[in-house]
Design a protein around this motif. Structure first.
Motif, PDB file in Angstrom:
ATOM      1  N   GLN A   1       5.197  11.240   0.711  1.00 19.02           N
ATOM      2  CA  GLN A   1       3.795  10.535   0.314  1.00 19.02           C
ATOM      3  C   GLN A   1       3.832   9.105  -0.035  1.00 19.02           C
ATOM      4  OE1 GLN A   1       1.198  12.956  -0.301  1.00 19.02           O
ATOM      5  NE2 GLN A   1      -0.118  11.064  -0.422  1.00 19.02           N
ATOM      6  N   HIS A   2       4.642   8.694  -0.476  1.00 18.04           N
ATOM      7  CA  HIS A   2       4.782   6.884  -0.528  1.00 18.04           C
ATOM      8  C   HIS A   2       4.531   6.027   0.848  1.00 18.04           C
ATOM      9  CE1 HIS A   2       5.238   3.195  -2.492  1.00 18.04           C
ATOM     10  NE2 HIS A   2       6.252   3.011  -1.596  1.00 18.04           N
ATOM     11  N   SER A   3       5.423   6.842   1.618  1.00 17.68           N
ATOM     12  CA  SER A   3       5.278   6.379   3.018  1.00 17.68           C
ATOM     13  C   SER A   3       3.761   6.445   3.696  1.00 17.68           C
ATOM     14  CB  SER A   3       6.307   6.916   3.970  1.00 17.68           C
ATOM     15  OG  SER A   3       7.642   6.706   3.529  1.00 17.68           O
ATOM     16  N   LYS A   4       3.357   7.780   3.607  1.00 15.92           N
ATOM     17  CA  LYS A   4       1.969   7.862   4.103  1.00 15.92           C
ATOM     18  C   LYS A   4       0.720   7.004   3.357  1.00 15.92           C
ATOM     19  CE  LYS A   4       0.452  11.061   6.107  1.00 15.92           C
ATOM     20  NZ  LYS A   4       0.070  11.409   7.557  1.00 15.92           N
ATOM     21  N   ASP A   5       1.181   7.054   2.169  1.00 19.84           N
ATOM     22  CA  ASP A   5       0.101   6.059   1.391  1.00 19.84           C
ATOM     23  C   ASP A   5       0.229   4.571   1.750  1.00 19.84           C
ATOM     24  OD1 ASP A   5      -1.756   6.045  -1.198  1.00 19.84           O
ATOM     25  OD2 ASP A   5      -0.077   4.298  -1.494  1.00 19.84           O
ATOM     26  N   LEU A   6       1.492   3.956   2.041  1.00 23.64           N
ATOM     27  CA  LEU A   6       1.855   2.773   2.750  1.00 23.64           C
ATOM     28  C   LEU A   6       1.032   2.456   4.020  1.00 23.64           C
ATOM     29  CD1 LEU A   6       3.084   0.108   2.020  1.00 23.64           C
ATOM     30  CD2 LEU A   6       5.022   0.677   3.333  1.00 23.64           C
ATOM     31  N   GLN A   7       1.367   3.651   4.738  1.00 25.09           N
ATOM     32  CA  GLN A   7       0.487   3.643   6.097  1.00 25.09           C
ATOM     33  C   GLN A   7      -0.948   3.520   6.141  1.00 25.09           C
ATOM     34  OE1 GLN A   7       1.604   6.849   8.659  1.00 25.09           O
ATOM     35  NE2 GLN A   7       0.103   6.250  10.247  1.00 25.09           N
ATOM     36  N   ALA A   8      -1.399   4.441   4.998  1.00 30.82           N
ATOM     37  CA  ALA A   8      -2.998   4.503   4.883  1.00 30.82           C
ATOM     38  C   ALA A   8      -3.332   3.061   4.282  1.00 30.82           C
ATOM     39  CB  ALA A   8      -3.466   5.387   3.853  1.00 30.82           C
ATOM     40  N   ARG A   9      -2.875   2.443   3.447  1.00 33.45           N
ATOM     41  CA  ARG A   9      -3.136   1.025   2.949  1.00 33.45           C
ATOM     42  C   ARG A   9      -3.159   0.129   4.062  1.00 33.45           C
ATOM     43  NH1 ARG A   9      -2.802  -0.834  -2.284  1.00 33.45           N
ATOM     44  NH2 ARG A   9      -1.627   0.932  -2.732  1.00 33.45           N
ATOM     45  N   HIS A  10      -2.257   0.150   5.076  1.00 30.53           N
ATOM     46  CA  HIS A  10      -2.083  -0.749   6.061  1.00 30.53           C
ATOM     47  C   HIS A  10      -3.347  -0.534   7.164  1.00 30.53           C
ATOM     48  CE1 HIS A  10      -0.553  -3.060   9.652  1.00 30.53           C
ATOM     49  NE2 HIS A  10      -0.704  -2.127  10.435  1.00 30.53           N
ATOM     50  N   GLU A  11      -3.691   0.691   7.358  1.00 32.97           N
ATOM     51  CA  GLU A  11      -4.918   1.053   8.059  1.00 32.97           C
ATOM     52  C   GLU A  11      -6.408   1.007   7.424  1.00 32.97           C
ATOM     53  OE1 GLU A  11      -4.050   4.968   9.123  1.00 32.97           O
ATOM     54  OE2 GLU A  11      -2.418   4.524  10.733  1.00 32.97           O
TER      55      GLU A  11
END
Length: 914
Positions: A511-521
């Motif tokens: 979930q943290h990795s997905k959140d970091l990706q969403a923050r980047h996008e």
């Protein structure tokens, strides 16, 4: 340990079965006491439907369906029914209703609530049913959100009259729906006409019909006849006695098209059973891992009694039977107590569970066979947990049992090898599944195999932890050595903690990795902390200044930039007006600045993959990332301050009467061309590729900002003087602003109420940056893992104290301080927790990494197929805060808790005689 899971499982079973409605109960809530519900589909032509009425398609399928050829005949419902049939119209719409707090989106409904056909569809809680025009009843959910009560008056937005609430009701299967019901032809029709006369969008009322035909009910042949006229039907007779699949034309059509579904739901049930079996299996494994050492210590403390059995002629079978009988008795007692507590807990929490699920149960459903199966799980768990202790006790010699000597057991040399092989095989399988595109199932299987390998390797790893004892003080050194020497009780507790923590770490890391990706996008609409008030109703531009004043009154603004729009024609004309005299303003890109990819007739299919890659790097083909209500606005240099534009030339250009462009594709020779397109019969909207709309060109001198400066979706800013000089009109559009202080919730509500009183649709948005996803699930998992860790470590500590009572008495006898007993207990608990959390953290990172690799591989395939050179950004990030809490706080909390609940001194026993 055994009863607690049984409480949870039995409560879940009772909740699930009670909330699962029977077919008759579900029909009663859908169609009341009617035989069927009919409603016209949007296709306007014949359809095929399934027996339950929740799936349908046009005859011939979607592939050959042409909406332009649909007849949309207005077929009266009575013509579909046999003579003497009853009908009741039930109409739905949606509108905003004025409340004590502002406006609330509400479901509006018209139906004769006194008709016997609606029995079962709603439940009157208090008050009475509406009888005349001007009376309504409202759901409890609406009353709670609106601040109204029975006796209050409400007014839908746009209505010319108010309505009195005379009763409160609930929808049994939709408790959280804000809804209002009025008598037929008293609410939806008048409100729709009022909105239409005011120039607003209508309600879009959906009419359905409850029918009562008598006799055999609304049969499948009647359903097919209604389908032939474009109607969908939900029939009681068909739902209770569905036809064979061969008699359902929809299924035959879907099979022909290759889109047939699993009609009987067997696949879905198989998945549910698989998940259920997995959960039960893991629960049994956890309990066995924790209960097994308890039985082992119990058997060890009863070694003298078991030795006496052997001394009096009992053989190994008797010893095993005695220990297994203890497990059977404990399992049976746990089953009875756990099931009884589960039933009592479900009965007591039924109102809370119904509110949480949002539906009323059809009854309290108790299925004895399922509860018996749950109880049987408890009995089997007790037996399984006692198997290893029973075998170990039966192998003990009579002399060793009577003297209390434990002997020396050699470490199992095969189990570590199996664990290493399982870890390597599981990691390789997970990596192969991620890189080969075989899917998450293979990754999950490999991760599970690797985790089982870590569990098998736990006794060896516990031994390796013991080597750190030489550098520790007395109490932690004793605790660590005790844990290493008694791996039979330490390893299962560590494995139980490992399993709980690994799942939490895997989910948290993913979930943290997905959140970091969403923050980047994430693409911001404005700089952080900036906001905008924009008018959605261009014909209400005269009310924008009042909305601006309300904004300035309620919010503390640092910079306020009022923005206008260019008007082509009358002030009431908007960008999409088709009225005579109205037009629009369009930015004309010079032909040499246009992207060939967008100008080509067939789009990307006209280019090779190499050419596509080259074009995607071309500055002319840069994709727009930002969205704003308008691409061309009229404003002064204050707008540049709000947008965070640091280019000094841009502010100077606006002050000198020049336009400012944020997209160099629009500029040629320091000029920008805006075309005024008037209503000449040409279809408005985006022109065809390669075509320019006809109109009058207005050329403005322009300052082009550097490529590093963004306008957040605004392409051109025109100074007011240049617009007037060009002979164009303007109208107030909105306000962009930065905040001196962050507004409170009360200020936001007050502003919303002020704008609502003005009567303009002008939403206010504030850019707060990327807001991470709700971490409630991660927090719950972390708390769960912490509780399991503390519980498992506490159980292991209690077993260690019971097992080492003689050593503790010896310590007291030789003069050890009282605090040694307390600190030793705390360190014993902390050691088990720390080992389990450390191993679980390492084991939990593998499945998260495998899933992220799978997603990266899939995304890279899509990018490669599109011909783009874009680099896939699928990060794998470790949530150090969560891991820090698990690695530090949980073992520390377990140690402190164990130390606090342990007595400082124990009773001294006399020295045993030799």
């Amino acid at each position: 340990m055994i009863a607690l899971p049984i409480v949870g499982v039995s409560a879940v079973d009772l909740t699930w079965r009670s909330s699962e409605l029977s077919t008759e109960q579900s029909l009663s809530r859908q169609i009341g006491a009617a035989d069927a519900r009919l409603n016209a589909t949007s296709f306007g032509s014949a359809v095929y439907q399934n027996p339950s009425g929740d799936r349908y398609e046009p005859v011939g399928g979607y592939r050959d369906f042409d909406p332009s050829k649909a007849k949309h005949e207005n077929v009266p419902v009575p013509s579909l029914l046999p003579p003497g049939a009853q009908t009741l119209q039930d109409s739905h719409g949606s509108a905003k209703v004025r409340t004590t707090h502002g406006l609330l989106d509400t479901d509006l409904r018209e139906v004769d609530t006194a008709s016997p056909l609606v029995e079962g569809m709603l439940t009157l809680k208090r008050g009475r049913l509406p009888a005349v025009a001007g009376e309504v009843i409202a759901t409890d959910s609406f009353l709670k959100e609106s601040g109204f009560f029975v006796g209050s008056e409400l007014t839908p937005r746009g209505a010319t009259r108010s309505y009195r609430i005379v009763g409160a009701y609930e929808l049994p299967s939709a408790l959280n729906t804000p809804q209002i019901i009025a008598p037929p032809r008293t609410l939806l029709g008048p409100l729709d006409r009022a909105l239409t006369q005011a120039g607003a969008q209508g309600l879009g009322v959906d009419d359905t019909f409850l029918v009562k035909v008598g006799g055999d009910g609304f049969t499948w042949n009647m359903v097919r006849a209604a389908n032939a006229k474009g109607f969908l039907a939900v029939s009681r007779t068909v739902a209770l006695h569905p036809p064979a699949d061969s008699d359902v034309p929809l299924y035959a059509q879907q099979r022909k098209e290759g889109s047939a579904d699993d009609y009987d739901g067997s696949s879905a049930r198989a998945v549910e059973l698989t998940v259920l079996a997995t959960v039960v299996g893991l629960a049994m494994l956890e309990v066995c891992l924790l209960a097994g050492p308890a039985f082992a210590v119990g058997a060890r403390r009863s070694a003298r009694q078991l030795g006496l059995v052997g001394a009096n002629g009992g053989d190994r079978r008797h010893i095993r039977a005695i220990v297994l009988s203890g497990g059977l008795v404990i399992g049976a007692a746990s089953a009875i107590v756990g099931t009884a507590l589960g039933v009592a807990l479900t009965v007591g929490l039924r109102p809370v569970l119904e509110e949480y699920l949002g539906l009323r149960w059809g009854g309290f459903e108790v299925r004895p066979l399922e509860l018996a199966a749950v109880a049987l799980v408890a009995v089997l768990t007790g037996l399984l947990a006692a198997i290893v202790p029973a075998v170990t006790a039966s192998r003990q010699t009579v002399l060793a049992s009577l003297t209390g000597r434990r002997g020396v057991r050699r470490a199992n040399r095969v189990l570590p090898v199996i664990g290493i092989v399982a870890i390597a095989a599981g990691a390789a399988l997970a990596l192969y599944g991620a890189l080969s595109g075989m899917g998450t199932l293979v990754v999950a299987g490999g991760s599970a195999l690797a985790e089982l390998g870590v569990v098998a390797l736990t006794p060896t790893l516990v031994g390796l932890f013991g080597r750190a004892g030489r550098w520790l003080p007395l109490s932690p050194r004793l605790a660590l050595r005790d844990a290493v020497r008694n791996r039979g009780r330490t390893a299962p507790a560590v494995a139980a903690v490992l399993a709980a923590v690994a799942g939490t770490v895997a989910v948290a890391t993913y979930q943290h990795s997905k959140d970091l990706q969403a923050r980047h996008e994430y693409v911001a609409s404005l700089p952080a902390g900036a906001g905008m008030l924009t008018n959605r109703e261009d014909d209400r531009s005269r009310d924008v200044p009042a909305a601006r004043q309300a904004l300035a009154k309620e919010f503390s603004l640092a910079v306020r930039a009022d923005v206008d729009r260019v008007v082509v024609g009358k002030p009431s004309c908007d960008a999409y007006s088709t009225e005579p005299g109205c037009g629009r303003l369009e930015i004309i890109k010079p032909p040499e600045n246009r992207c060939p990819l967008y100008e080509s007739k067939n789009g990307s299919s006209d280019f090779s993959r190499e050419r596509l890659r080259a074009l995607r790097k071309d500055w002319r083909c840069k994709e727009q990332q930002y969205m704003q209500p308008r691409d061309t606005v009229v404003a002064d240099e204050k707008l540049l301050t709000v947008l965070g534009v640091s280019d000094p030339g841009a502010a100077a250009a606006l002050r000198s009467g020049q336009a400012v462009s944020f997209d160099r594709r629009n500029v040629k020779a320091d000029k920008i061309t805006l075309r005024v397109v008037t209503d000449d019969g040409q279809e408005q909207g985006t022109p065809r590729a390669g075509d320019d709309p006809k109109g009058v060109d207005k050329v403005f001198p322009v300052h082009q900002t550097p490529d590093t400066v963004t306008g957040y979706g605004i392409e051109v800013v025109l100074p007011p003087g240049a617009v007037r000089a060009a002979g164009l009109g303007t109208a107030p559009f909105g306000t962009y602003f930065t905040l001196a202080e962050k507004p409170t919730s009360a200020q936001r509500q007050a502003l919303a109420a002020g704008i609502d009183r003005i009567g303009i649709d002008a939403p206010v948005t504030i850019e707060e940056g990327y807001q991470g996803r709700d971490s409630l699930a991660i927090l719950a998992l972390t708390i769960f893992a912490g509780l399991v860790t503390i519980g498992a470590a506490g159980i292991a500590t209690g077993l260690a104290q019971a097992d080492a009572e003689a050593d503790l008495k010896t310590l007291a006898a030789v003069g050890a301080p009282p605090r040694v007993r307390r600190t030793l207990s705390g360190f014993q608990c902390g050691v088990v927790a720390l080992m389990g959390v450390a191993l679980g953290t390492a084991a939990g990172l593998l499945p998260a990494a495998g899933l992220r690799l799978t997603e990266r591989h899939a995304l890279e395939g899509l990018i490669s197929h599109s011909g783009s050179d874009q680099i896939a950004y699928v990060p794998f990030a470790v949530p150090w805060e969560t891991l820090g809490g698990l690695l530090v706080l949980v073992p520390l909390g377990a140690a402190v808790l164990a130390a606090l609940v342990t007595r400082s001194s124990g009773a001294l026993a006399r020295r045993a005689t030799g």
